[in-house]
Motif scaffolding. Structure first.
Motif, mmCIF file in Angstrom:
data_model
loop_
_atom_site.group_PDB
_atom_site.id
_atom_site.type_symbol
_atom_site.label_atom_id
_atom_site.label_comp_id
_atom_site.label_asym_id
_atom_site.label_seq_id
_atom_site.Cartn_x
_atom_site.Cartn_y
_atom_site.Cartn_z
ATOM 1 N N ARG A 64 0.868 -1.176 0.000
ATOM 2 C CA ARG A 64 0.000 0.000 0.000
ATOM 3 C C ARG A 64 0.906 1.228 0.000
ATOM 4 O O ARG A 64 1.761 1.388 0.881
ATOM 5 C CB ARG A 64 -0.909 -0.001 1.214
ATOM 6 N N GLN A 132 -3.340 10.067 9.520
ATOM 7 C CA GLN A 132 -4.385 9.131 9.906
ATOM 8 C C GLN A 132 -3.806 8.074 10.848
ATOM 9 O O GLN A 132 -2.601 7.876 10.916
ATOM 10 C CB GLN A 132 -4.985 8.459 8.666
ATOM 11 N N ARG A 136 -0.065 2.526 8.082
ATOM 12 C CA ARG A 136 -0.965 2.091 7.024
ATOM 13 C C ARG A 136 -0.284 1.920 5.680
ATOM 14 O O ARG A 136 -0.860 1.346 4.767
ATOM 15 C CB ARG A 136 -2.121 3.090 6.862
ATOM 16 N N ALA A 171 3.374 6.511 10.100
ATOM 17 C CA ALA A 171 2.428 6.036 9.082
ATOM 18 C C ALA A 171 2.961 4.866 8.278
ATOM 19 O O ALA A 171 2.212 4.243 7.526
ATOM 20 C CB ALA A 171 2.057 7.182 8.143
ATOM 21 N N THR A 173 4.706 1.077 7.740
ATOM 22 C CA THR A 173 4.871 -0.234 8.340
ATOM 23 C C THR A 173 6.351 -0.465 8.637
ATOM 24 O O THR A 173 7.221 0.200 8.062
ATOM 25 C CB THR A 173 4.365 -1.328 7.388
#
Length: 225
Positions: A64, A132, A136, A171, A173
């Motif tokens: 992602r 956020q 992610r 944000a 990984t």
């Protein structure tokens, strides 16, 4: 030599005027004062932002990715070429008209990349996407403004501050990669990346696709783990 033709004009959220020009098959996006931000002949460093970042990330089954700044689509196209079918690419662009210009005027440049099912184009500030909750993204690619030395939006400085870089690290990984494009080198920014907890390397790349011409900088910053 063919003259430049003005195709479209818009205003960025901070009030700056952006103008799209065409000369034959060449496109240029400029500020109202005439300063050129992007040119369709100079794609090398934007493509390198994607290729260097994803090479450092290595194979992942369904990565992602977040791309900050649509530009002329060169970073997005290069990322799509390397991403697997299960990949997910979020593109955050603060000027909505850029996507309209891609469809209306620059289809030969974008080559349908915005229609790829892996692409999710979101109008808004990439900093909001970064902040956020949770880790992610496997990769974040920032081609925003002129790099750490902001040119068009003072608010972009937040992305490159210590707090902004720590947010980008959060944000990502574990083992995720932050790639940052810049028009010029910046030793202080390299140090800020390191202080934010990244393993960082700065690379010099050509603006075009030849071995001659202007050089730009791409930082490859890895979240350890």
């Amino acid at each position: 030599m063919l003259p430049w033709e003005l195709l479209a004009t818009t205003r960025a959220p901070d009030g700056d005027t952006l103008r799209l020009f065409r000369r034959g098959g060449e496109f240029s996006i400029r500020l109202g004062d005439g300063n050129e931000l992007m040119n369709s002949r100079l794609s090398g460093s934007e493509e390198a932002l994607a290729t260097l970042t994803l090479e450092r990330l290595g194979p992942r089954p369904a990565p992602r990715m977040l791309i900050g700044g649509l530009g002329l689509g060169f970073t997005l196209r290069a990322a799509l070429a390397m991403a697997p079918p299960e990949g997910d690419l979020v593109v955050s662009e603060v000027v909505p008209e850029l996507a309209d210009w891609a469809d209306a005027h620059m289809s030969t440049v974008f080559e349908g990349c915005l229609s790829d099912p892996r692409v999710d184009l979101r109008v808004g500030d990439v900093g909001v996407e970064i902040r956020q909750n949770g880790a992610r993204f496997d990769a974040i690619l920032l081609d925003v403004d002129n790099g750490p030395d902001g040119l068009t939006r003072p608010g972009n400085d937040v992305l490159y501050s210590r707090a902004g870089l720590r947010a980008a690290r959060t944000a990502l990984t574990p083992g995720g990669v932050l790639g940052v494009w810049s028009a010029a080198p910046d030793r202080a920014f390299t140090e800020r990346l390191s202080q934010a907890g990244f393993d960082v390397e700065a690379q010099t790349v050509r603006a075009g696709r030849t071995k001659r011409g202007v050089r730009h900088t791409v930082w490859i910053a890895v979240r350890p783990g």
